[in-house]
Design a protein around this motif. Structure first.
Motif, PDB file in Angstrom:
ATOM      1  N   GLY A 100     -24.066  46.016 -46.546  1.00 38.41           N
ATOM      2  CA  GLY A 100     -24.588  47.351 -46.764  1.00 38.41           C
ATOM      3  C   GLY A 100     -24.056  47.970 -48.032  1.00 38.41           C
ATOM      4  N   SER A 112     -24.428  53.591 -45.073  1.00 43.55           N
ATOM      5  CA  SER A 112     -25.144  52.598 -45.871  1.00 43.55           C
ATOM      6  C   SER A 112     -26.606  52.993 -45.970  1.00 43.55           C
ATOM      7  CB  SER A 112     -25.032  51.202 -45.239  1.00 43.55           C
ATOM      8  OG  SER A 112     -23.732  50.672 -45.376  1.00 43.55           O
ATOM      9  N   SER A 142     -22.345  51.197 -49.880  1.00 43.18           N
ATOM     10  CA  SER A 142     -21.378  52.194 -49.453  1.00 43.18           C
ATOM     11  C   SER A 142     -21.724  53.520 -50.112  1.00 43.18           C
ATOM     12  CB  SER A 142     -19.954  51.773 -49.828  1.00 43.18           C
ATOM     13  OG  SER A 142     -19.031  52.777 -49.479  1.00 43.18           O
TER      14      SER A 142
END
Length: 374
Positions: free
Chosen positions: A71, A57, A73
């Motif tokens: 987060g 992340s 990806s």
């Protein structure tokens, strides 16, 4: 032991040990989340945990109650956002990954921010050849990402790198690095969905807005201009939410520095909101980036640039600064050129800052941004 001696011993122990604060750190290229701990008296920074994540992340953010972590990806072929639940800073549980829908399938997720007011929607953007989209995600009753509820577009040349909500979550501002544009969208208080309000070009060609911060009083918007290596102050119209440029900028590199050798990065408000921090990165690993702090008036406007001083490295693709949530004294700074986290402290006269704790996390992909859990 006599009661007063017990109390004295406990008092001394507290003074020596200080308060412990945990941060979670994301990475650009390795599938890890790090939890580190800062002792604000001993001035130490230690690794508590290396959590194996489903994807790297490059940007992480906490939910309003710190029970969830969201987060980007970076390992997906298409833009996606990851949801974790948090029991505490070291109790991290992966929950789900949401793919971004729409026509931005060849871009990489770059930024995510969570609303602080119901319905606690989460907003994300990709960056790349097809980075003209934004997405709005709902959360379930536990705060886990639930579904994509809206995809919206900027323009075909866009690449939004940072966003910020105002304090009551009625407007969201997007810094469009690729299209040199600052966007304003209104936020629906019931659904969290957004509606286009305005778009304005950067102060000059190649200014390239990268990250933004909104003062909680809602009168001023601060914009890092990556290409111009400056911090710009905008005034926000209180009825429309639209920012306007005040022709007020501050350099984020020294006067004798070559602007093309740097790219400015991050801006963030301090704990009390009386200070503003901003950073620039060096394009060469043989040079250092810079960190600056600004004093703010009670209405949120900048009164003075306190200093520009070199950071300890180029910063790589990070040099991301995150002020603590318990004191104006401390900020975390991340680096990806060699991979580390540092804690900086504001000088007693506010006219300088220095590193007081350093932790290497060189895993080949660390470090992206950090968030203070406590």
């Amino acid at each position: 032991m006599r009661p007063f001696l017990v109390l004295l011993a406990l008092s001394v122990a507290q003074v020596v040990n200080g308060d412990l604060h945990q941060l979670i750190v994301g990475t650009f290229g390795t599938e890890n989340l790090y939890t580190v701990e800062f002792d604000d008296v001993a001035l130490t920074l230690d690794l508590l945990q290396n959590y194996s994540a489903p994807a790297a992340s490059s940007w992480i953010t906490l939910s309003h109650d710190k029970k969830n972590l969201y987060g980007t990806s970076s390992s997906e072929d298409s833009p996606a956002f990851i949801s974790y639940s948090l029991g505490n800073a070291t109790s991290i549980t992966y929950r789900t990954t949401l793919q971004m829908e729409g026509n931005c399938s060849s871009s990489k997720a770059i930024f995510v921010v969570a609303a602080s007011e119901p319905p606690y929607a989460v907003y994300g953007t990709p960056f790349g050849s097809l980075g003209e989209c934004g997405t709005v995600m709902s959360v379930d009753k536990n705060g886990t990402l639930s579904e994509v509820i809206q995809n919206y577009t900027y323009k075909s040349t866009s690449g939004v790198h940072g966003m910020a909500l105002n304090s009551n979550n009625t407007f969201i501002y997007s810094a469009d690095d690729s299209a040199n544009t600052l966007w304003t969208h209104s936020v629906n208080g019931s659904s969290g969905e957004v509606t286009y309000v305005s778009s304005i070009s950067g102060p000059v060609a190649g200014a390239d807005p990268r990250h933004v911060a909104v003062h909680p009083d809602g009168k001023y918007l601060f914009v890092v201009l990556e290409g111009a290596n400056k911090l710009a102050q905008y005034t926000i119209d209180q009825s429309t939410g639209i920012p306007s440029f005040n022709n007020i900028t501050y350099a984020l590199i020294p006067d004798n520095a070559t602007s093309s050798s740097y790219w400015s990065d991050e801006v963030a408000l301090s704990y009390s909101k009386n200070y503003l921090w901003a950073t620039s990165r060096a394009r060469s690993t043989n040079a250092t980036g810079y960190i600056s702090a600004f004093s703010l008036a009670t209405d949120g406007s900048i009164t003075d640039q306190l200093f520009i001083i070199p950071t300890t490295s180029s910063g790589g693709t990070a040099n991301s600064v995150t002020p603590s949530e318990f004191s104006d004294k401390f900020v975390a700074l991340t680096d990806s050129s060699t991979g580390f986290v540092e804690i900086w402290t504001l000088g007693s006269d506010d006219m300088n800052a220095s590193v007081i704790a350093h932790l290497d996390l060189d895993d080949g992909g660390c470090c992206a941004n950090a968030v203070w859990y406590s």
